[in-house]
Design a protein around this motif. Structure first.
Motif, PDB file in Angstrom:
ATOM      1  N   ALA A 289       0.830  -1.205   0.000  1.00 37.20           N
ATOM      2  CA  ALA A 289       0.000   0.000   0.000  1.00 37.20           C
ATOM      3  C   ALA A 289       0.862   1.252   0.000  1.00 37.20           C
ATOM      4  CB  ALA A 289      -0.929  -0.016   1.206  1.00 37.20           C
ATOM      5  N   GLU A 290       1.910   1.278   0.826  1.00 37.89           N
ATOM      6  CA  GLU A 290       2.831   2.415   0.844  1.00 37.89           C
ATOM      7  C   GLU A 290       3.484   2.607  -0.522  1.00 37.89           C
ATOM      8  OE1 GLU A 290       5.593   1.285   3.817  1.00 37.89           O
ATOM      9  OE2 GLU A 290       4.205   1.553   5.499  1.00 37.89           O
ATOM     10  N   THR A 291       3.850   1.498  -1.157  1.00 35.76           N
ATOM     11  CA  THR A 291       4.559   1.546  -2.433  1.00 35.76           C
ATOM     12  C   THR A 291       3.654   2.054  -3.546  1.00 35.76           C
ATOM     13  OG1 THR A 291       5.992  -0.280  -1.751  1.00 35.76           O
ATOM     14  CG2 THR A 291       5.800   0.136  -4.120  1.00 35.76           C
ATOM     15  N   VAL A 292       2.436   1.545  -3.599  1.00 35.33           N
ATOM     16  CA  VAL A 292       1.490   1.964  -4.637  1.00 35.33           C
ATOM     17  C   VAL A 292       1.204   3.456  -4.508  1.00 35.33           C
ATOM     18  CG1 VAL A 292      -0.885   1.732  -5.450  1.00 35.33           C
ATOM     19  CG2 VAL A 292       0.453  -0.309  -4.896  1.00 35.33           C
ATOM     20  N   ARG A 293       0.964   3.905  -3.298  1.00 38.13           N
ATOM     21  CA  ARG A 293       0.615   5.315  -3.101  1.00 38.13           C
ATOM     22  C   ARG A 293       1.780   6.230  -3.454  1.00 38.13           C
ATOM     23  NH1 ARG A 293      -2.048   3.107   2.080  1.00 38.13           N
ATOM     24  NH2 ARG A 293      -4.178   2.697   1.354  1.00 38.13           N
ATOM     25  N   TRP A 294       3.030   5.789  -3.157  1.00 37.77           N
ATOM     26  CA  TRP A 294       4.171   6.614  -3.539  1.00 37.77           C
ATOM     27  C   TRP A 294       4.247   6.752  -5.050  1.00 37.77           C
ATOM     28  CZ3 TRP A 294       8.320   5.861  -6.727  1.00 37.77           C
ATOM     29  CH2 TRP A 294       9.270   6.880  -6.725  1.00 37.77           C
ATOM     30  N   HIS A 295       4.078   5.650  -5.763  1.00 35.00           N
ATOM     31  CA  HIS A 295       4.151   5.702  -7.220  1.00 35.00           C
ATOM     32  C   HIS A 295       3.096   6.648  -7.800  1.00 35.00           C
ATOM     33  CE1 HIS A 295       6.756   2.153  -6.908  1.00 35.00           C
ATOM     34  NE2 HIS A 295       7.059   2.333  -8.173  1.00 35.00           N
ATOM     35  N   LEU A 296       1.897   6.584  -7.278  1.00 35.23           N
ATOM     36  CA  LEU A 296       0.825   7.417  -7.823  1.00 35.23           C
ATOM     37  C   LEU A 296       1.032   8.893  -7.500  1.00 35.23           C
ATOM     38  CD1 LEU A 296      -2.251   5.141  -7.108  1.00 35.23           C
ATOM     39  CD2 LEU A 296      -1.169   5.584  -9.303  1.00 35.23           C
ATOM     40  N   ALA A 297       1.743   9.179  -6.426  1.00 36.51           N
ATOM     41  CA  ALA A 297       1.974  10.575  -6.037  1.00 36.51           C
ATOM     42  C   ALA A 297       3.252  11.154  -6.631  1.00 36.51           C
ATOM     43  CB  ALA A 297       2.025  10.680  -4.506  1.00 36.51           C
ATOM     44  N   ALA A 298       4.053  10.332  -7.288  1.00 38.78           N
ATOM     45  CA  ALA A 298       5.405  10.751  -7.670  1.00 38.78           C
ATOM     46  C   ALA A 298       5.500  11.407  -9.043  1.00 38.78           C
ATOM     47  CB  ALA A 298       6.349   9.556  -7.620  1.00 38.78           C
ATOM     48  N   ALA A 299       4.390  11.571  -9.751  1.00 44.61           N
ATOM     49  CA  ALA A 299       4.409  12.197 -11.075  1.00 44.61           C
ATOM     50  C   ALA A 299       5.414  11.527 -12.007  1.00 44.61           C
ATOM     51  CB  ALA A 299       4.700  13.693 -10.958  1.00 44.61           C
ATOM     52  N   LEU A 300       5.339  10.215 -12.092  1.00 46.36           N
ATOM     53  CA  LEU A 300       6.255   9.443 -12.914  1.00 46.36           C
ATOM     54  C   LEU A 300       5.858   9.517 -14.384  1.00 46.36           C
ATOM     55  CD1 LEU A 300       6.491   6.243 -10.684  1.00 46.36           C
ATOM     56  CD2 LEU A 300       8.165   8.093 -10.837  1.00 46.36           C
ATOM     57  N   PRO A 301       6.800   9.327 -15.300  1.00 48.61           N
ATOM     58  CA  PRO A 301       6.439   9.220 -16.710  1.00 48.61           C
ATOM     59  C   PRO A 301       5.640   7.939 -16.942  1.00 48.61           C
ATOM     60  CG  PRO A 301       8.760   8.715 -16.392  1.00 48.61           C
ATOM     61  CD  PRO A 301       8.257   9.231 -15.078  1.00 48.61           C
ATOM     62  N   PRO A 302       4.949   7.834 -18.081  1.00 49.18           N
ATOM     63  CA  PRO A 302       4.133   6.638 -18.327  1.00 49.18           C
ATOM     64  C   PRO A 302       4.958   5.359 -18.247  1.00 49.18           C
ATOM     65  CG  PRO A 302       3.607   8.348 -19.916  1.00 49.18           C
ATOM     66  CD  PRO A 302       4.812   8.826 -19.158  1.00 49.18           C
ATOM     67  N   ALA A 303       4.324   4.302 -17.759  1.00 47.21           N
ATOM     68  CA  ALA A 303       4.966   2.998 -17.682  1.00 47.21           C
ATOM     69  C   ALA A 303       5.248   2.465 -19.078  1.00 47.21           C
ATOM     70  CB  ALA A 303       4.079   2.022 -16.912  1.00 47.21           C
ATOM     71  N   GLU A 304       6.144   1.472 -19.142  1.00 43.57           N
ATOM     72  CA  GLU A 304       6.511   0.900 -20.430  1.00 43.57           C
ATOM     73  C   GLU A 304       5.266   0.381 -21.155  1.00 43.57           C
ATOM     74  OE1 GLU A 304       9.290  -2.598 -22.442  1.00 43.57           O
ATOM     75  OE2 GLU A 304       9.326  -2.281 -20.279  1.00 43.57           O
ATOM     76  N   GLY A 305       5.124   0.781 -22.400  1.00 40.27           N
ATOM     77  CA  GLY A 305       4.027   0.307 -23.229  1.00 40.27           C
ATOM     78  C   GLY A 305       2.694   0.974 -22.974  1.00 40.27           C
ATOM     79  N   TYR A 306       2.655   1.925 -22.057  1.00 42.83           N
ATOM     80  CA  TYR A 306       1.359   2.516 -21.716  1.00 42.83           C
ATOM     81  C   TYR A 306       0.779   3.327 -22.879  1.00 42.83           C
ATOM     82  CZ  TYR A 306      -2.305   4.299 -18.653  1.00 42.83           C
ATOM     83  OH  TYR A 306      -3.525   4.579 -18.077  1.00 42.83           O
ATOM     84  N   ASP A 307       1.612   3.720 -23.826  1.00 45.09           N
ATOM     85  CA  ASP A 307       1.110   4.432 -24.994  1.00 45.09           C
ATOM     86  C   ASP A 307       0.216   3.545 -25.860  1.00 45.09           C
ATOM     87  OD1 ASP A 307       3.425   2.897 -25.550  1.00 45.09           O
ATOM     88  OD2 ASP A 307       3.815   4.039 -27.379  1.00 45.09           O
ATOM     89  N   ARG A 308       0.249   2.226 -25.627  1.00 38.40           N
ATOM     90  CA  ARG A 308      -0.615   1.295 -26.367  1.00 38.40           C
ATOM     91  C   ARG A 308      -1.671   0.705 -25.441  1.00 38.40           C
ATOM     92  NH1 ARG A 308       3.066  -1.788 -30.800  1.00 38.40           N
ATOM     93  NH2 ARG A 308       0.995  -1.994 -31.691  1.00 38.40           N
ATOM     94  N   ARG A 309      -1.998   1.445 -24.413  1.00 35.34           N
ATOM     95  CA  ARG A 309      -2.972   0.972 -23.440  1.00 35.34           C
ATOM     96  C   ARG A 309      -4.323   0.669 -24.091  1.00 35.34           C
ATOM     97  NH1 ARG A 309      -4.620  -1.964 -19.485  1.00 35.34           N
ATOM     98  NH2 ARG A 309      -5.774  -0.959 -17.808  1.00 35.34           N
ATOM     99  N   GLY A 310      -4.724   1.474 -25.064  1.00 35.01           N
ATOM    100  CA  GLY A 310      -5.995   1.230 -25.741  1.00 35.01           C
ATOM    101  C   GLY A 310      -6.040  -0.131 -26.415  1.00 35.01           C
ATOM    102  N   ALA A 311      -4.920  -0.527 -27.037  1.00 40.13           N
ATOM    103  CA  ALA A 311      -4.866  -1.844 -27.693  1.00 40.13           C
ATOM    104  C   ALA A 311      -4.920  -2.960 -26.656  1.00 40.13           C
ATOM    105  CB  ALA A 311      -3.599  -1.949 -28.535  1.00 40.13           C
ATOM    106  N   GLU A 312      -4.290  -2.750 -25.497  1.00 36.94           N
ATOM    107  CA  GLU A 312      -4.365  -3.742 -24.424  1.00 36.94           C
ATOM    108  C   GLU A 312      -5.815  -3.954 -23.985  1.00 36.94           C
ATOM    109  OE1 GLU A 312      -2.039  -2.654 -21.052  1.00 36.94           O
ATOM    110  OE2 GLU A 312      -0.312  -2.065 -22.267  1.00 36.94           O
ATOM    111  N   ILE A 313      -6.500  -2.841 -23.760  1.00 38.35           N
ATOM    112  CA  ILE A 313      -7.877  -2.927 -23.275  1.00 38.35           C
ATOM    113  C   ILE A 313      -8.761  -3.610 -24.311  1.00 38.35           C
ATOM    114  CG2 ILE A 313      -9.900  -1.554 -22.655  1.00 38.35           C
ATOM    115  CD1 ILE A 313      -7.961   0.447 -21.332  1.00 38.35           C
ATOM    116  N   ALA A 314      -8.539  -3.290 -25.593  1.00 39.60           N
ATOM    117  CA  ALA A 314      -9.334  -3.930 -26.647  1.00 39.60           C
ATOM    118  C   ALA A 314      -9.097  -5.435 -26.672  1.00 39.60           C
ATOM    119  CB  ALA A 314      -8.991  -3.309 -27.995  1.00 39.60           C
TER     120      ALA A 314
END
Length: 326
Positions: A289-314
């Motif tokens: 829980a501590e780890t997830v919340r840090w990542h979401l608050a850290a303003a990180l660049p998109p995760a690997e492959g996230y630019d194709r998230r739409g294709a994943e969801i499809a």
């Protein structure tokens, strides 16, 4: 106790430094100085590049320490430089190694935790990182000038994780869409380690004769499948069940660009460190829980492959609609 941390300004290295400071020890840090954690004002900062072995030896050849914790030894010459620099003027040397030293089990891995003795330090032929860590362990064990303890963590997570491996999952689950989990036999199942547990294990071992000459796996108690890991993250984020399991062969065929982290089998046995040192890992739901919340608050660049998230969801939606095609 006089303690030297080689490395110590990033991730669990910082936690190790703070743990020794909290215990009242006299701490020195050998680092290039590119990062400036707040404790650099209260420790002795020895500035240097670990890969400059001659410089390392010059800087430390007139020093002695009760404990040296080596977080950034990646090749045999790194450890050999420590032996040259200190000779017998170390009370205890703790080498941070890696679970990657274990063999890559072919076909079906053994359905039992991996004990420390399963490592073959003579193995060669896989990736440079694994080979380098094996040679570091060999060099540490071959010398007889000071007691050695080797710790082997698996994947380590926690706040400020520079690898951002968990971010692959956290960002996708946070957006509320489905996530694709490779379905294979045997299932992806593992123990991971929390960064705070690495620091705790080092503190338990430091200067402790029970740890001399020992190698320890350091990991959490919980054994998770990748599916249950994703569901636990979803619970932390108060999202619905995101898991869509798709045969690994189908993913390779239909989404070759999709490279999920943690899709492997790796369960380390931690019996020895608990028996010898009383190691008690932090419960996974707490540190995750501590780890997830840090990542979401850290303003990180998109995760690997996230630019194709739409294709994943499809692809996930198609799999949900026609599971028999999988």
């Amino acid at each position: 106790m006089r303690v030297l941390i080689v490395g110590g300004t990033s991730f669990f290295g910082k936690l190790i430094v703070r743990a020794f400071l909290d215990r009242g020890n006299q701490v020195s840090v050998y680092t290039r100085g590119r990062r400036r954690p707040d404790f650099l004002d209260v420790v002795e900062h020895l500035r240097g590049d670990r890969t400059d072995h001659a410089g390392f030896v010059r800087a430390l050849s007139d020093r002695s320490f009760d404990v040296v914790v080596d977080n950034i030894a990646f090749l045999r010459p790194d450890v050999e430089a420590t032996v040259r620099a200190f000779g017998g003027r170390i009370g205890h040397y703790i080498l941070t190694s890696s679970g990657s030293v274990y063999p890559r089990f072919s076909a079906r891995p053994p359905f039992q935790p991996i004990v420390e003795e399963a490592a073959d330090l003579s193995l060669r032929g896989d990736d440079d990182y694994s080979e380098g860590k094996r040679t570091c362990e060999q060099a540490a064990l071959e010398q007889n000038l000071f007691p050695v303890t080797i710790i082997r963590p698996p994947i380590v997570q926690g706040p400020e994780d520079p690898s951002r491996r968990g971010w692959f999952w956290y960002q996708r689950i946070a957006d509320g869409g489905p996530v694709l989990v490779p379905l294979r036999s045997p299932s992806s199942v593992w123990r991971q380690a929390c960064s705070r547990d690495i620091a705790a294990a080092v503190l338990l071992a430091a200067g402790n004769p029970a740890a001399f000459g020992k190698t320890y796996n350091i990991a959490g108690d919980e054994i998770l499948t990748l599916e249950d890991f994703a569901r636990l993250v979803a619970d932390i984020l108060e999202k619905g069940d995101p898991v869509v399991s798709v045969p690994a062969a189908v993913l390779k065929r239909d989404a070759p660009w999709y490279r999920p982290t943690f899709a492997h089998w790796f369960v380390m046995d931690t019996t020895k460190v608990k028996a010898d040192l009383g190691f008690a890992p932090i419960p996974l739901p707490q540190w995750l829980a501590e780890t997830v919340r840090w990542h979401l608050a850290a303003a990180l660049p998109p995760a690997e492959g996230y630019d194709r998230r739409g294709a994943e969801i499809a692809l996930a939606r198609r799999a949900q609609a026609a599971p028999q095609d999988a």
